[in-house]
Design an enzyme around this catalytic site. Structure first.
Site, PDB file in Angstrom:
ATOM      1  N   SER A  70       0.821  -1.218   0.000  1.00 17.36           N
ATOM      2  CA  SER A  70       0.000   0.000   0.000  1.00 17.36           C
ATOM      3  C   SER A  70       0.846   1.254   0.000  1.00 17.36           C
ATOM      4  O   SER A  70       0.375   2.319  -0.374  1.00 17.36           O
ATOM      5  CB  SER A  70      -0.876   0.035   1.256  1.00 17.36           C
ATOM      6  OG  SER A  70      -1.763  -1.052   1.267  1.00 17.36           O
TER       7      SER A  70
ATOM      8  N   HIS B 265      -0.740  -2.364  -7.274  1.00 19.16           N
ATOM      9  CA  HIS B 265      -1.562  -2.046  -6.103  1.00 19.16           C
ATOM     10  C   HIS B 265      -3.045  -2.160  -6.443  1.00 19.16           C
ATOM     11  O   HIS B 265      -3.649  -1.229  -6.984  1.00 19.16           O
ATOM     12  CB  HIS B 265      -1.203  -0.638  -5.594  1.00 19.16           C
ATOM     13  CG  HIS B 265      -1.918  -0.250  -4.345  1.00 19.16           C
ATOM     14  ND1 HIS B 265      -2.395   1.011  -4.102  1.00 19.16           N
ATOM     15  CD2 HIS B 265      -2.261  -0.989  -3.249  1.00 19.16           C
ATOM     16  CE1 HIS B 265      -2.992   1.042  -2.926  1.00 19.16           C
ATOM     17  NE2 HIS B 265      -2.922  -0.154  -2.384  1.00 19.16           N
TER      18      HIS B 265
ATOM     19  N   GLU C 112      -3.146   0.520  -9.323  1.00 15.25           N
ATOM     20  CA  GLU C 112      -1.993   1.405  -9.504  1.00 15.25           C
ATOM     21  C   GLU C 112      -0.796   0.531  -9.900  1.00 15.25           C
ATOM     22  O   GLU C 112      -0.496  -0.455  -9.219  1.00 15.25           O
ATOM     23  CB  GLU C 112      -1.673   2.149  -8.203  1.00 15.25           C
ATOM     24  CG  GLU C 112      -2.672   3.241  -7.854  1.00 15.25           C
ATOM     25  CD  GLU C 112      -2.280   4.015  -6.593  1.00 15.25           C
ATOM     26  OE1 GLU C 112      -2.324   5.242  -6.611  1.00 15.25           O
ATOM     27  OE2 GLU C 112      -1.939   3.368  -5.573  1.00 15.25           O
TER      28      GLU C 112
ATOM     29  N   ASN D 127      -3.249   5.946  -1.425  1.00 13.85           N
ATOM     30  CA  ASN D 127      -3.130   6.045   0.035  1.00 13.85           C
ATOM     31  C   ASN D 127      -2.555   7.372   0.509  1.00 13.85           C
ATOM     32  O   ASN D 127      -2.775   7.776   1.644  1.00 13.85           O
ATOM     33  CB  ASN D 127      -2.327   4.865   0.581  1.00 13.85           C
ATOM     34  CG  ASN D 127      -3.199   3.623   0.614  1.00 13.85           C
ATOM     35  OD1 ASN D 127      -4.326   3.668   1.094  1.00 13.85           O
ATOM     36  ND2 ASN D 127      -2.720   2.526   0.056  1.00 13.85           N
TER      37      ASN D 127
HETATM   38  P1  NAD Z   1      -4.154  -9.476   5.686  1.00 11.50           P
HETATM   39  O1  NAD Z   1      -3.642  -9.263   7.053  1.00 11.50           O
HETATM   40  O2  NAD Z   1      -5.619  -9.676   5.472  1.00 11.50           O
HETATM   41  O3  NAD Z   1      -3.418 -10.719   4.996  1.00 11.50           O
HETATM   42  C1  NAD Z   1      -2.031 -10.859   4.981  1.00 11.50           C
HETATM   43  C2  NAD Z   1      -1.728 -12.335   4.809  1.00 11.50           C
HETATM   44  O4  NAD Z   1      -0.308 -12.485   4.625  1.00 11.50           O
HETATM   45  C3  NAD Z   1      -2.104 -13.178   6.040  1.00 11.50           C
HETATM   46  O5  NAD Z   1      -2.957 -14.244   5.637  1.00 11.50           O
HETATM   47  C4  NAD Z   1      -0.762 -13.692   6.559  1.00 11.50           C
HETATM   48  O6  NAD Z   1      -0.847 -14.998   7.123  1.00 11.50           O
HETATM   49  C5  NAD Z   1       0.055 -13.683   5.268  1.00 11.50           C
HETATM   50  N1  NAD Z   1       1.507 -13.673   5.488  1.00 11.50           N
HETATM   51  C6  NAD Z   1       2.216 -12.997   6.434  1.00 11.50           C
HETATM   52  N2  NAD Z   1       3.537 -13.268   6.292  1.00 11.50           N
HETATM   53  C7  NAD Z   1       3.646 -14.114   5.224  1.00 11.50           C
HETATM   54  C8  NAD Z   1       4.739 -14.770   4.606  1.00 11.50           C
HETATM   55  N3  NAD Z   1       5.986 -14.611   5.049  1.00 11.50           N
HETATM   56  N4  NAD Z   1       4.489 -15.581   3.553  1.00 11.50           N
HETATM   57  C9  NAD Z   1       3.221 -15.771   3.111  1.00 11.50           C
HETATM   58  N5  NAD Z   1       2.134 -15.202   3.667  1.00 11.50           N
HETATM   59  C10 NAD Z   1       2.349 -14.380   4.723  1.00 11.50           C
HETATM   60  O7  NAD Z   1      -3.620  -8.236   4.840  1.00 11.50           O
HETATM   61  P2  NAD Z   1      -4.240  -7.625   3.488  1.00 11.50           P
HETATM   62  O8  NAD Z   1      -5.197  -6.565   3.880  1.00 11.50           O
HETATM   63  O9  NAD Z   1      -4.624  -8.703   2.564  1.00 11.50           O
HETATM   64  O10 NAD Z   1      -2.947  -6.865   2.929  1.00 11.50           O
HETATM   65  C11 NAD Z   1      -1.966  -7.543   2.167  1.00 11.50           C
HETATM   66  C12 NAD Z   1      -1.140  -6.509   1.416  1.00 11.50           C
HETATM   67  O11 NAD Z   1      -2.003  -5.771   0.541  1.00 11.50           O
HETATM   68  C13 NAD Z   1      -0.487  -5.462   2.327  1.00 11.50           C
HETATM   69  O12 NAD Z   1       0.734  -5.081   1.777  1.00 11.50           O
HETATM   70  C14 NAD Z   1      -1.495  -4.316   2.298  1.00 11.50           C
HETATM   71  O13 NAD Z   1      -0.917  -3.084   2.606  1.00 11.50           O
HETATM   72  C15 NAD Z   1      -1.944  -4.380   0.854  1.00 11.50           C
HETATM   73  N6  NAD Z   1      -3.254  -3.801   0.563  1.00 11.50           N
HETATM   74  C16 NAD Z   1      -4.273  -3.887   1.462  1.00 11.50           C
HETATM   75  C17 NAD Z   1      -5.500  -3.325   1.151  1.00 11.50           C
HETATM   76  C18 NAD Z   1      -6.666  -3.422   2.122  1.00 11.50           C
HETATM   77  O14 NAD Z   1      -7.653  -2.683   1.947  1.00 11.50           O
HETATM   78  N7  NAD Z   1      -6.622  -4.299   3.121  1.00 11.50           N
HETATM   79  C19 NAD Z   1      -5.710  -2.678  -0.069  1.00 11.50           C
HETATM   80  C20 NAD Z   1      -4.653  -2.637  -0.988  1.00 11.50           C
HETATM   81  C21 NAD Z   1      -3.417  -3.193  -0.652  1.00 11.50           C
END
Ligand code: NAD
Length: 282
Positions: free
Chosen positions: A119, A140, A152, A190
């Site tokens: 993000s 993104h 993005e 963001n």
């Molecule tokens: P989340 O917490 O829902 O999921 C993250 C997942 O990553 C978890 O299931 C965790 O077990 C897994 N994980 C952690 N370490 C790991 C590893 N070493 N190997 C494999 N898996 C691993 O988080 P999310 O909201 O899905 O966010 C994921 C990414 O996407 C982040 O970088 C976040 O900033 C980005 N993002 C989030 C959003 C949102 O609205 N939540 C939107 C766009 C981008």
């Protein structure tokens, strides 16, 4: 480059939506998470969402099975040996992402493209954990990734122009609208969104209005489909905090996370994903 096989690392909120979108566009997808139960749960979630689409007549039962048949789970990164593209959607922490890419670099074919769904973290810095910065890019997706049109695309300092072209074409094939933006903290989405979320939390902390009224003001007053506190719960309060910490570190004081946000995360209230945030979903 024709991208056919995609590995999605991280099967949380974003990973499941990205996997669904990629499979629906005809790609073979392997989903991996450190927590194997989360990968299995993500496939269950995708199945439910597709079943809902069948019920509402948006896809056929055969179409649903076809999409599901393209998705598998893999227990570890070793399964990346035949990937054309790896999309990392793991936790929003530099150290976690860098460790994943370092490991991937040794396993994935040299032709594979690496993308991070971060993000806010610098794509150039993540790329530096690999020996292939020219094949590294930011992708993104917005939340929910299987619904939202925007992606993005963020080239890092060393990203080759042909990689930008390849992932742009892939996003279009997925039915998305890609926008290429520079590698700056929080990119565009963001950089603009998080100050509003943070300020809404600050307003709540100061007692300026109730959570419902803060959200109502932005829905009715600014035409936003979701109020900022609802949105924070939807994104995940831990993710919001991590994004704001990056923005604060890189861009200065105006992005300092509101103390109430930190308290909520410390208290384990992460939003929709674990049942309670600013609102109660249990
Ligand atoms: P989340 O917490 O829902 O999921 C993250 C997942 O990553 C978890 O299931 C965790 O077990 C897994 N994980 C952690 N370490 C790991 C590893 N070493 N190997 C494999 N898996 C691993 O988080 P999310 O909201 O899905 O966010 C994921 C990414 O996407 C982040 O970088 C976040 O900033 C980005 N993002 C989030 C959003 C949102 O609205 N939540 C939107 C766009 C981008």
């Amino acid at each position: 480059m024709n991208i056919k096989k995609i590995v999605v690392v991280g099967a949380g909120t974003m990973g499941s939506g990205i996997a669904q979108t990629a499979a629906a566009s005809g790609c073979d997808v392997a989903l991996m998470d450190v927590d194997q139960q989360r990968a299995a749960a993500a496939v269950g979630l995708i199945r439910n969402r597709l079943e809902n689409r069948v019920t509402t007549g948006r896809i056929s039962a055969k179409g649903k099975e076809l999409v599901l048949s393209r998705i598998t789970t893999i227990p570890g990164l070793e399964g990346c040996g035949d990937a054309d593209l790896v999309i990392e959607a793991a936790s929003e922490k530099d150290s976690v992402k860098q460790a994943i890419f370092r490991q991937l670099d040794a396993i994935a074919p040299s032709s594979a493209i690496f993308a991070s769904n971060t993000s806010a973290i610098s794509i150039t810095r993540l790329a530096a954990a690999t020996t292939r910065p020219e094949r590294f890019i930011g992708l993104h997706f917005m939340n929910p990734a299987h619904v939202m049109k925007l992606v993005e695309i963020i080239p890092g300092l060393g990203t080759g122009p042909e990689i930008v072209t390849s992932v742009f074409a892939l996003c279009e094939k997925m039915g998305k609208q890609p926008v290429v933006v520079a590698d700056a903290p929080g990119f565009v989405a963001n950089r603009l969104l998080m100050p509003a979320v943070n300020e809404a939390i600050q307003a709540l902390q100061e007692g300026i209005a109730s959570r419902e009224d803060i959200d109502l003001v932005m829905k009715l007053g600014a035409g936003h489909p979701m109020g900022p506190l609802e949105l924070a719960d939807f994104i995940g309060l831990d993710v919001c905090l991590q994004i704001l910490e990056t923005l604060h570190r890189e861009l200065g004081e105006k992005f300092r996370p509101c103390p109430l946000l930190r308290t909520m995360v410390d208290g384990g209230k992460l939003g929709r994903k674990n049942g309670e945030g600013f609102y109660d979903y249990r």
